[in-house]
Motif scaffolding. Structure first.
Motif, PDB file in Angstrom:
ATOM      1  N   THR A 212       0.863  -1.178   0.000  1.00  0.00           N
ATOM      2  CA  THR A 212       0.000   0.000   0.000  1.00  0.00           C
ATOM      3  C   THR A 212       0.899   1.227   0.000  1.00  0.00           C
ATOM      4  O   THR A 212       1.697   1.424   0.917  1.00  0.00           O
ATOM      5  CB  THR A 212      -0.924   0.035   1.229  1.00  0.00           C
ATOM      6  N   PHE A 213       0.770   2.037  -1.051  1.00  0.00           N
ATOM      7  CA  PHE A 213       1.619   3.225  -1.186  1.00  0.00           C
ATOM      8  C   PHE A 213       0.910   4.237  -2.075  1.00  0.00           C
ATOM      9  O   PHE A 213       0.466   3.914  -3.173  1.00  0.00           O
ATOM     10  CB  PHE A 213       2.962   2.838  -1.793  1.00  0.00           C
ATOM     11  N   ASP A 214       0.791   5.463  -1.605  1.00  0.00           N
ATOM     12  CA  ASP A 214       0.196   6.549  -2.375  1.00  0.00           C
ATOM     13  C   ASP A 214       1.275   7.139  -3.279  1.00  0.00           C
ATOM     14  O   ASP A 214       2.151   7.873  -2.825  1.00  0.00           O
ATOM     15  CB  ASP A 214      -0.368   7.614  -1.440  1.00  0.00           C
ATOM     16  N   ASP A 215       1.205   6.809  -4.575  1.00  0.00           N
ATOM     17  CA  ASP A 215       2.224   7.229  -5.525  1.00  0.00           C
ATOM     18  C   ASP A 215       1.733   8.375  -6.409  1.00  0.00           C
ATOM     19  O   ASP A 215       2.303   8.637  -7.470  1.00  0.00           O
ATOM     20  CB  ASP A 215       2.617   6.024  -6.400  1.00  0.00           C
ATOM     21  N   SER A 216       0.686   9.069  -5.982  1.00  0.00           N
ATOM     22  CA  SER A 216       0.075  10.095  -6.830  1.00  0.00           C
ATOM     23  C   SER A 216       0.941  11.337  -6.986  1.00  0.00           C
ATOM     24  O   SER A 216       0.751  12.110  -7.934  1.00  0.00           O
ATOM     25  CB  SER A 216      -1.294  10.493  -6.254  1.00  0.00           C
ATOM     26  N   ALA A 217       1.907  11.543  -6.082  1.00  0.00           N
ATOM     27  CA  ALA A 217       2.743  12.755  -6.137  1.00  0.00           C
ATOM     28  C   ALA A 217       4.113  12.485  -6.749  1.00  0.00           C
ATOM     29  O   ALA A 217       5.032  13.289  -6.583  1.00  0.00           O
ATOM     30  CB  ALA A 217       2.894  13.341  -4.734  1.00  0.00           C
ATOM     31  N   ARG A 218       4.262  11.386  -7.487  1.00  0.00           N
ATOM     32  CA  ARG A 218       5.589  11.068  -8.028  1.00  0.00           C
ATOM     33  C   ARG A 218       6.080  12.147  -8.982  1.00  0.00           C
ATOM     34  O   ARG A 218       5.298  12.785  -9.699  1.00  0.00           O
ATOM     35  CB  ARG A 218       5.587   9.701  -8.711  1.00  0.00           C
ATOM     36  N   ARG A 219       7.401  12.370  -8.979  1.00  0.00           N
ATOM     37  CA  ARG A 219       8.043  13.335  -9.854  1.00  0.00           C
ATOM     38  C   ARG A 219       9.394  12.779 -10.271  1.00  0.00           C
ATOM     39  O   ARG A 219       9.922  11.860  -9.630  1.00  0.00           O
ATOM     40  CB  ARG A 219       8.216  14.682  -9.155  1.00  0.00           C
ATOM     41  N   ASP A 220       9.950  13.301 -11.346  1.00  0.00           N
ATOM     42  CA  ASP A 220      11.267  12.851 -11.776  1.00  0.00           C
ATOM     43  C   ASP A 220      12.299  13.102 -10.693  1.00  0.00           C
ATOM     44  O   ASP A 220      12.243  14.105  -9.960  1.00  0.00           O
ATOM     45  CB  ASP A 220      11.704  13.593 -13.042  1.00  0.00           C
ATOM     46  N   GLY A 221      13.252  12.186 -10.585  1.00  0.00           N
ATOM     47  CA  GLY A 221      14.388  12.353  -9.689  1.00  0.00           C
ATOM     48  C   GLY A 221      15.672  12.063 -10.447  1.00  0.00           C
ATOM     49  O   GLY A 221      15.658  11.465 -11.527  1.00  0.00           O
ATOM     50  N   PHE A 222      16.785  12.467  -9.861  1.00  0.00           N
ATOM     51  CA  PHE A 222      18.072  12.328 -10.524  1.00  0.00           C
ATOM     52  C   PHE A 222      19.117  11.854  -9.514  1.00  0.00           C
ATOM     53  O   PHE A 222      19.194  12.367  -8.394  1.00  0.00           O
ATOM     54  CB  PHE A 222      18.498  13.660 -11.155  1.00  0.00           C
ATOM     55  N   SER A 223      19.895  10.853  -9.922  1.00  0.00           N
ATOM     56  CA  SER A 223      20.939  10.281  -9.075  1.00  0.00           C
ATOM     57  C   SER A 223      22.258  10.470  -9.817  1.00  0.00           C
ATOM     58  O   SER A 223      22.476   9.876 -10.871  1.00  0.00           O
ATOM     59  CB  SER A 223      20.657   8.801  -8.803  1.00  0.00           C
ATOM     60  N   MET A 224      23.146  11.298  -9.260  1.00  0.00           N
ATOM     61  CA  MET A 224      24.334  11.752  -9.976  1.00  0.00           C
ATOM     62  C   MET A 224      25.605  11.408  -9.198  1.00  0.00           C
ATOM     63  O   MET A 224      25.788  11.841  -8.065  1.00  0.00           O
ATOM     64  CB  MET A 224      24.251  13.264 -10.195  1.00  0.00           C
ATOM     65  N   PRO A 225      26.511  10.607  -9.797  1.00  0.00           N
ATOM     66  CA  PRO A 225      27.755  10.251  -9.110  1.00  0.00           C
ATOM     67  C   PRO A 225      28.860  11.269  -9.337  1.00  0.00           C
ATOM     68  O   PRO A 225      28.810  12.082 -10.267  1.00  0.00           O
ATOM     69  CB  PRO A 225      28.115   8.912  -9.764  1.00  0.00           C
ATOM     70  N   LEU A 226      29.847  11.195  -8.487  1.00  0.00           N
ATOM     71  CA  LEU A 226      31.110  11.931  -8.653  1.00  0.00           C
ATOM     72  C   LEU A 226      32.223  10.900  -8.721  1.00  0.00           C
ATOM     73  O   LEU A 226      32.360  10.068  -7.811  1.00  0.00           O
ATOM     74  CB  LEU A 226      31.340  12.884  -7.478  1.00  0.00           C
ATOM     75  N   PHE A 227      33.005  10.933  -9.808  1.00  0.00           N
ATOM     76  CA  PHE A 227      34.072   9.958 -10.020  1.00  0.00           C
ATOM     77  C   PHE A 227      35.444  10.623  -9.951  1.00  0.00           C
ATOM     78  O   PHE A 227      35.591  11.817 -10.220  1.00  0.00           O
ATOM     79  CB  PHE A 227      33.932   9.294 -11.395  1.00  0.00           C
ATOM     80  N   ALA A 228      36.450   9.806  -9.631  1.00  0.00           N
ATOM     81  CA  ALA A 228      37.843  10.243  -9.630  1.00  0.00           C
ATOM     82  C   ALA A 228      38.689   9.205 -10.361  1.00  0.00           C
ATOM     83  O   ALA A 228      38.218   8.105 -10.676  1.00  0.00           O
ATOM     84  CB  ALA A 228      38.347  10.423  -8.195  1.00  0.00           C
ATOM     85  N   HIS A 229      39.919   9.552 -10.632  1.00  0.00           N
ATOM     86  CA  HIS A 229      40.831   8.617 -11.271  1.00  0.00           C
ATOM     87  C   HIS A 229      41.153   7.466 -10.315  1.00  0.00           C
ATOM     88  O   HIS A 229      41.259   7.655  -9.094  1.00  0.00           O
ATOM     89  CB  HIS A 229      42.134   9.327 -11.660  1.00  0.00           C
ATOM     90  N   HIS A 230      41.332   6.287 -10.875  1.00  0.00           N
ATOM     91  CA  HIS A 230      41.756   5.132 -10.088  1.00  0.00           C
ATOM     92  C   HIS A 230      43.207   5.307  -9.603  1.00  0.00           C
ATOM     93  O   HIS A 230      43.962   6.110 -10.133  1.00  0.00           O
ATOM     94  CB  HIS A 230      41.673   3.862 -10.938  1.00  0.00           C
ATOM     95  N   GLY A 231      43.545   4.506  -8.577  1.00  0.00           N
ATOM     96  CA  GLY A 231      44.930   4.439  -8.135  1.00  0.00           C
ATOM     97  C   GLY A 231      45.295   5.392  -7.022  1.00  0.00           C
ATOM     98  O   GLY A 231      46.486   5.586  -6.739  1.00  0.00           O
ATOM     99  N   HIS A 232      44.310   5.982  -6.359  1.00  0.00           N
ATOM    100  CA  HIS A 232      44.588   6.942  -5.296  1.00  0.00           C
ATOM    101  C   HIS A 232      43.722   6.638  -4.083  1.00  0.00           C
ATOM    102  O   HIS A 232      42.626   6.104  -4.201  1.00  0.00           O
ATOM    103  CB  HIS A 232      44.320   8.372  -5.777  1.00  0.00           C
TER     104      HIS A 232
END
Length: 307
Positions: A212-232
């Motif tokens: 049971t979940f009221d999903d009537s107010a759903r809106r777009d969302g965004f999941s954004m990573p931050l990456f760095a160079h390997h080896g550190h």
């Protein structure tokens, strides 16, 4: 807290929601495999391909045509480990790997879909798509408010046909509407973007077997990573900086996605970069602003530019 969460940066989503002590909610595939013996077969990707009548087989059986996509039959650690395109019979022979399989090289949109399943029927679902970058990285994921009717119908039919008796969360990865992977869990990277009350509904599903979940107010969302160079090696940003970012307009959460005391090479990361953090927000502008502020807390020579 009965939510089994191996990544401490995601405990923030669950630690303040009451959950009965006898209830266990898995978020990682090895735990799902242990907890659901009747349905663990879905981690056999060859069987999942066969349920869709795809041309597929184990290494050692030659495909009728090329190219094909090769990957482990079972891989509970993710990150695309061992996956690659094979373009010829000679390459197939040379690249033989026990425990691997091949299937068609699919085209189309790559979608991640979380589903709430109640007694073998889909009761709720939500789709997300990623903007691919280099080396297995994504620039960001969009968690869509819109429905994908054709894909939703296909997944609901597949669950109805193959998941009798199952109650809990599922996650599907599809390309062009074809299932490439299925999981007995949800994508815990962005569950805070599903809306107020969603985690409470999750607990109810596992505690009472009903969704049971009221999903009537759903809106777009965004999941954004931050990456760095390997080896550190990296240190977490100061607590004050993290608090500042979490309170920026439109920001829902900040996940610092690495262990300070663990060697960098022991983290499961895509080949293109080392993921420092993930920012979830209600707009792209908010996510980008928060990422720029977060990037300033690290050595600029090591951070990968993503704007």
């Amino acid at each position: 807290m009965p939510v089994l969460e191996r990544d401490p940066w995601r405990l923030q989503y669950f630690e303040h929601v009451p959950c009965p002590e006898h209830v266990v909610i898995p978020t990682d595939d090895p735990d799902c495999w242990l907890l659901s013996p009747a349905h663990r077969w879905i981690y056999d990707k060859l069987k999942v391909a066969e349920t869709q009548a795809l041309s597929a087989g184990p290494h050692g059986v030659m495909p009728a045509s090329f190219p094909v996509f090769s990957k482990p039959v079972t891989n509970l650690k993710g990150m695309g480990i061992g996956s690659r395109v094979i373009r010829s019979a000679a390459e197939m022979e040379h690249g033989y790997a026990p425990g691997h399989m091949w299937m068609p090289l699919l085209e189309g949109e790559h979608v991640s879909t979380d589903c709430a399943v109640e007694n073998g029927r889909v009761a709720w679902l939500r789709h997300a798509t990623g903007l691919a970058w280099d080396g297995g990285m994504f620039r960001y994921w969009t968690i869509h408010a819109q429905a994908f009717p054709g894909l939703a119908a296909h997944l609901a039919g597949w669950v109805d046909a193959h998941m009798a008796g199952y109650t809990g969360m599922m996650n599907f990865e599809t390309i062009g509407g074809t299932i490439i992977e299925a999981h007995l869990r949800f994508a815990d990277q962005w569950c805070d973007l599903y809306g107020a009350g969603w985690v409470e509904a999750l607990v109810r599903l596992y505690a009472e077997g009903r969704w049971t979940f009221d999903d009537s107010a759903r809106r777009d969302g965004f999941s954004m990573p931050l990456f760095a160079h390997h080896g550190h090696g990296f240190a977490h940003p100061p607590a004050a900086v993290q608090t500042e970012i979490r309170t920026m307009p439109g920001v829902k959460s900040l996940q610092v996605t690495f262990h300070e005391g663990k060697p960098p090479q022991d983290h499961a990361m895509p080949p293109g970069g080392f993921r420092l953090a993930v920012i979830n927000a209600t707009s792209l502008d908010a996510a980008r602003a928060a990422r720029r502020r977060l990037a300033a807390a690290f050595d600029p020579r090591l951070v990968l530019s993503q704007d």
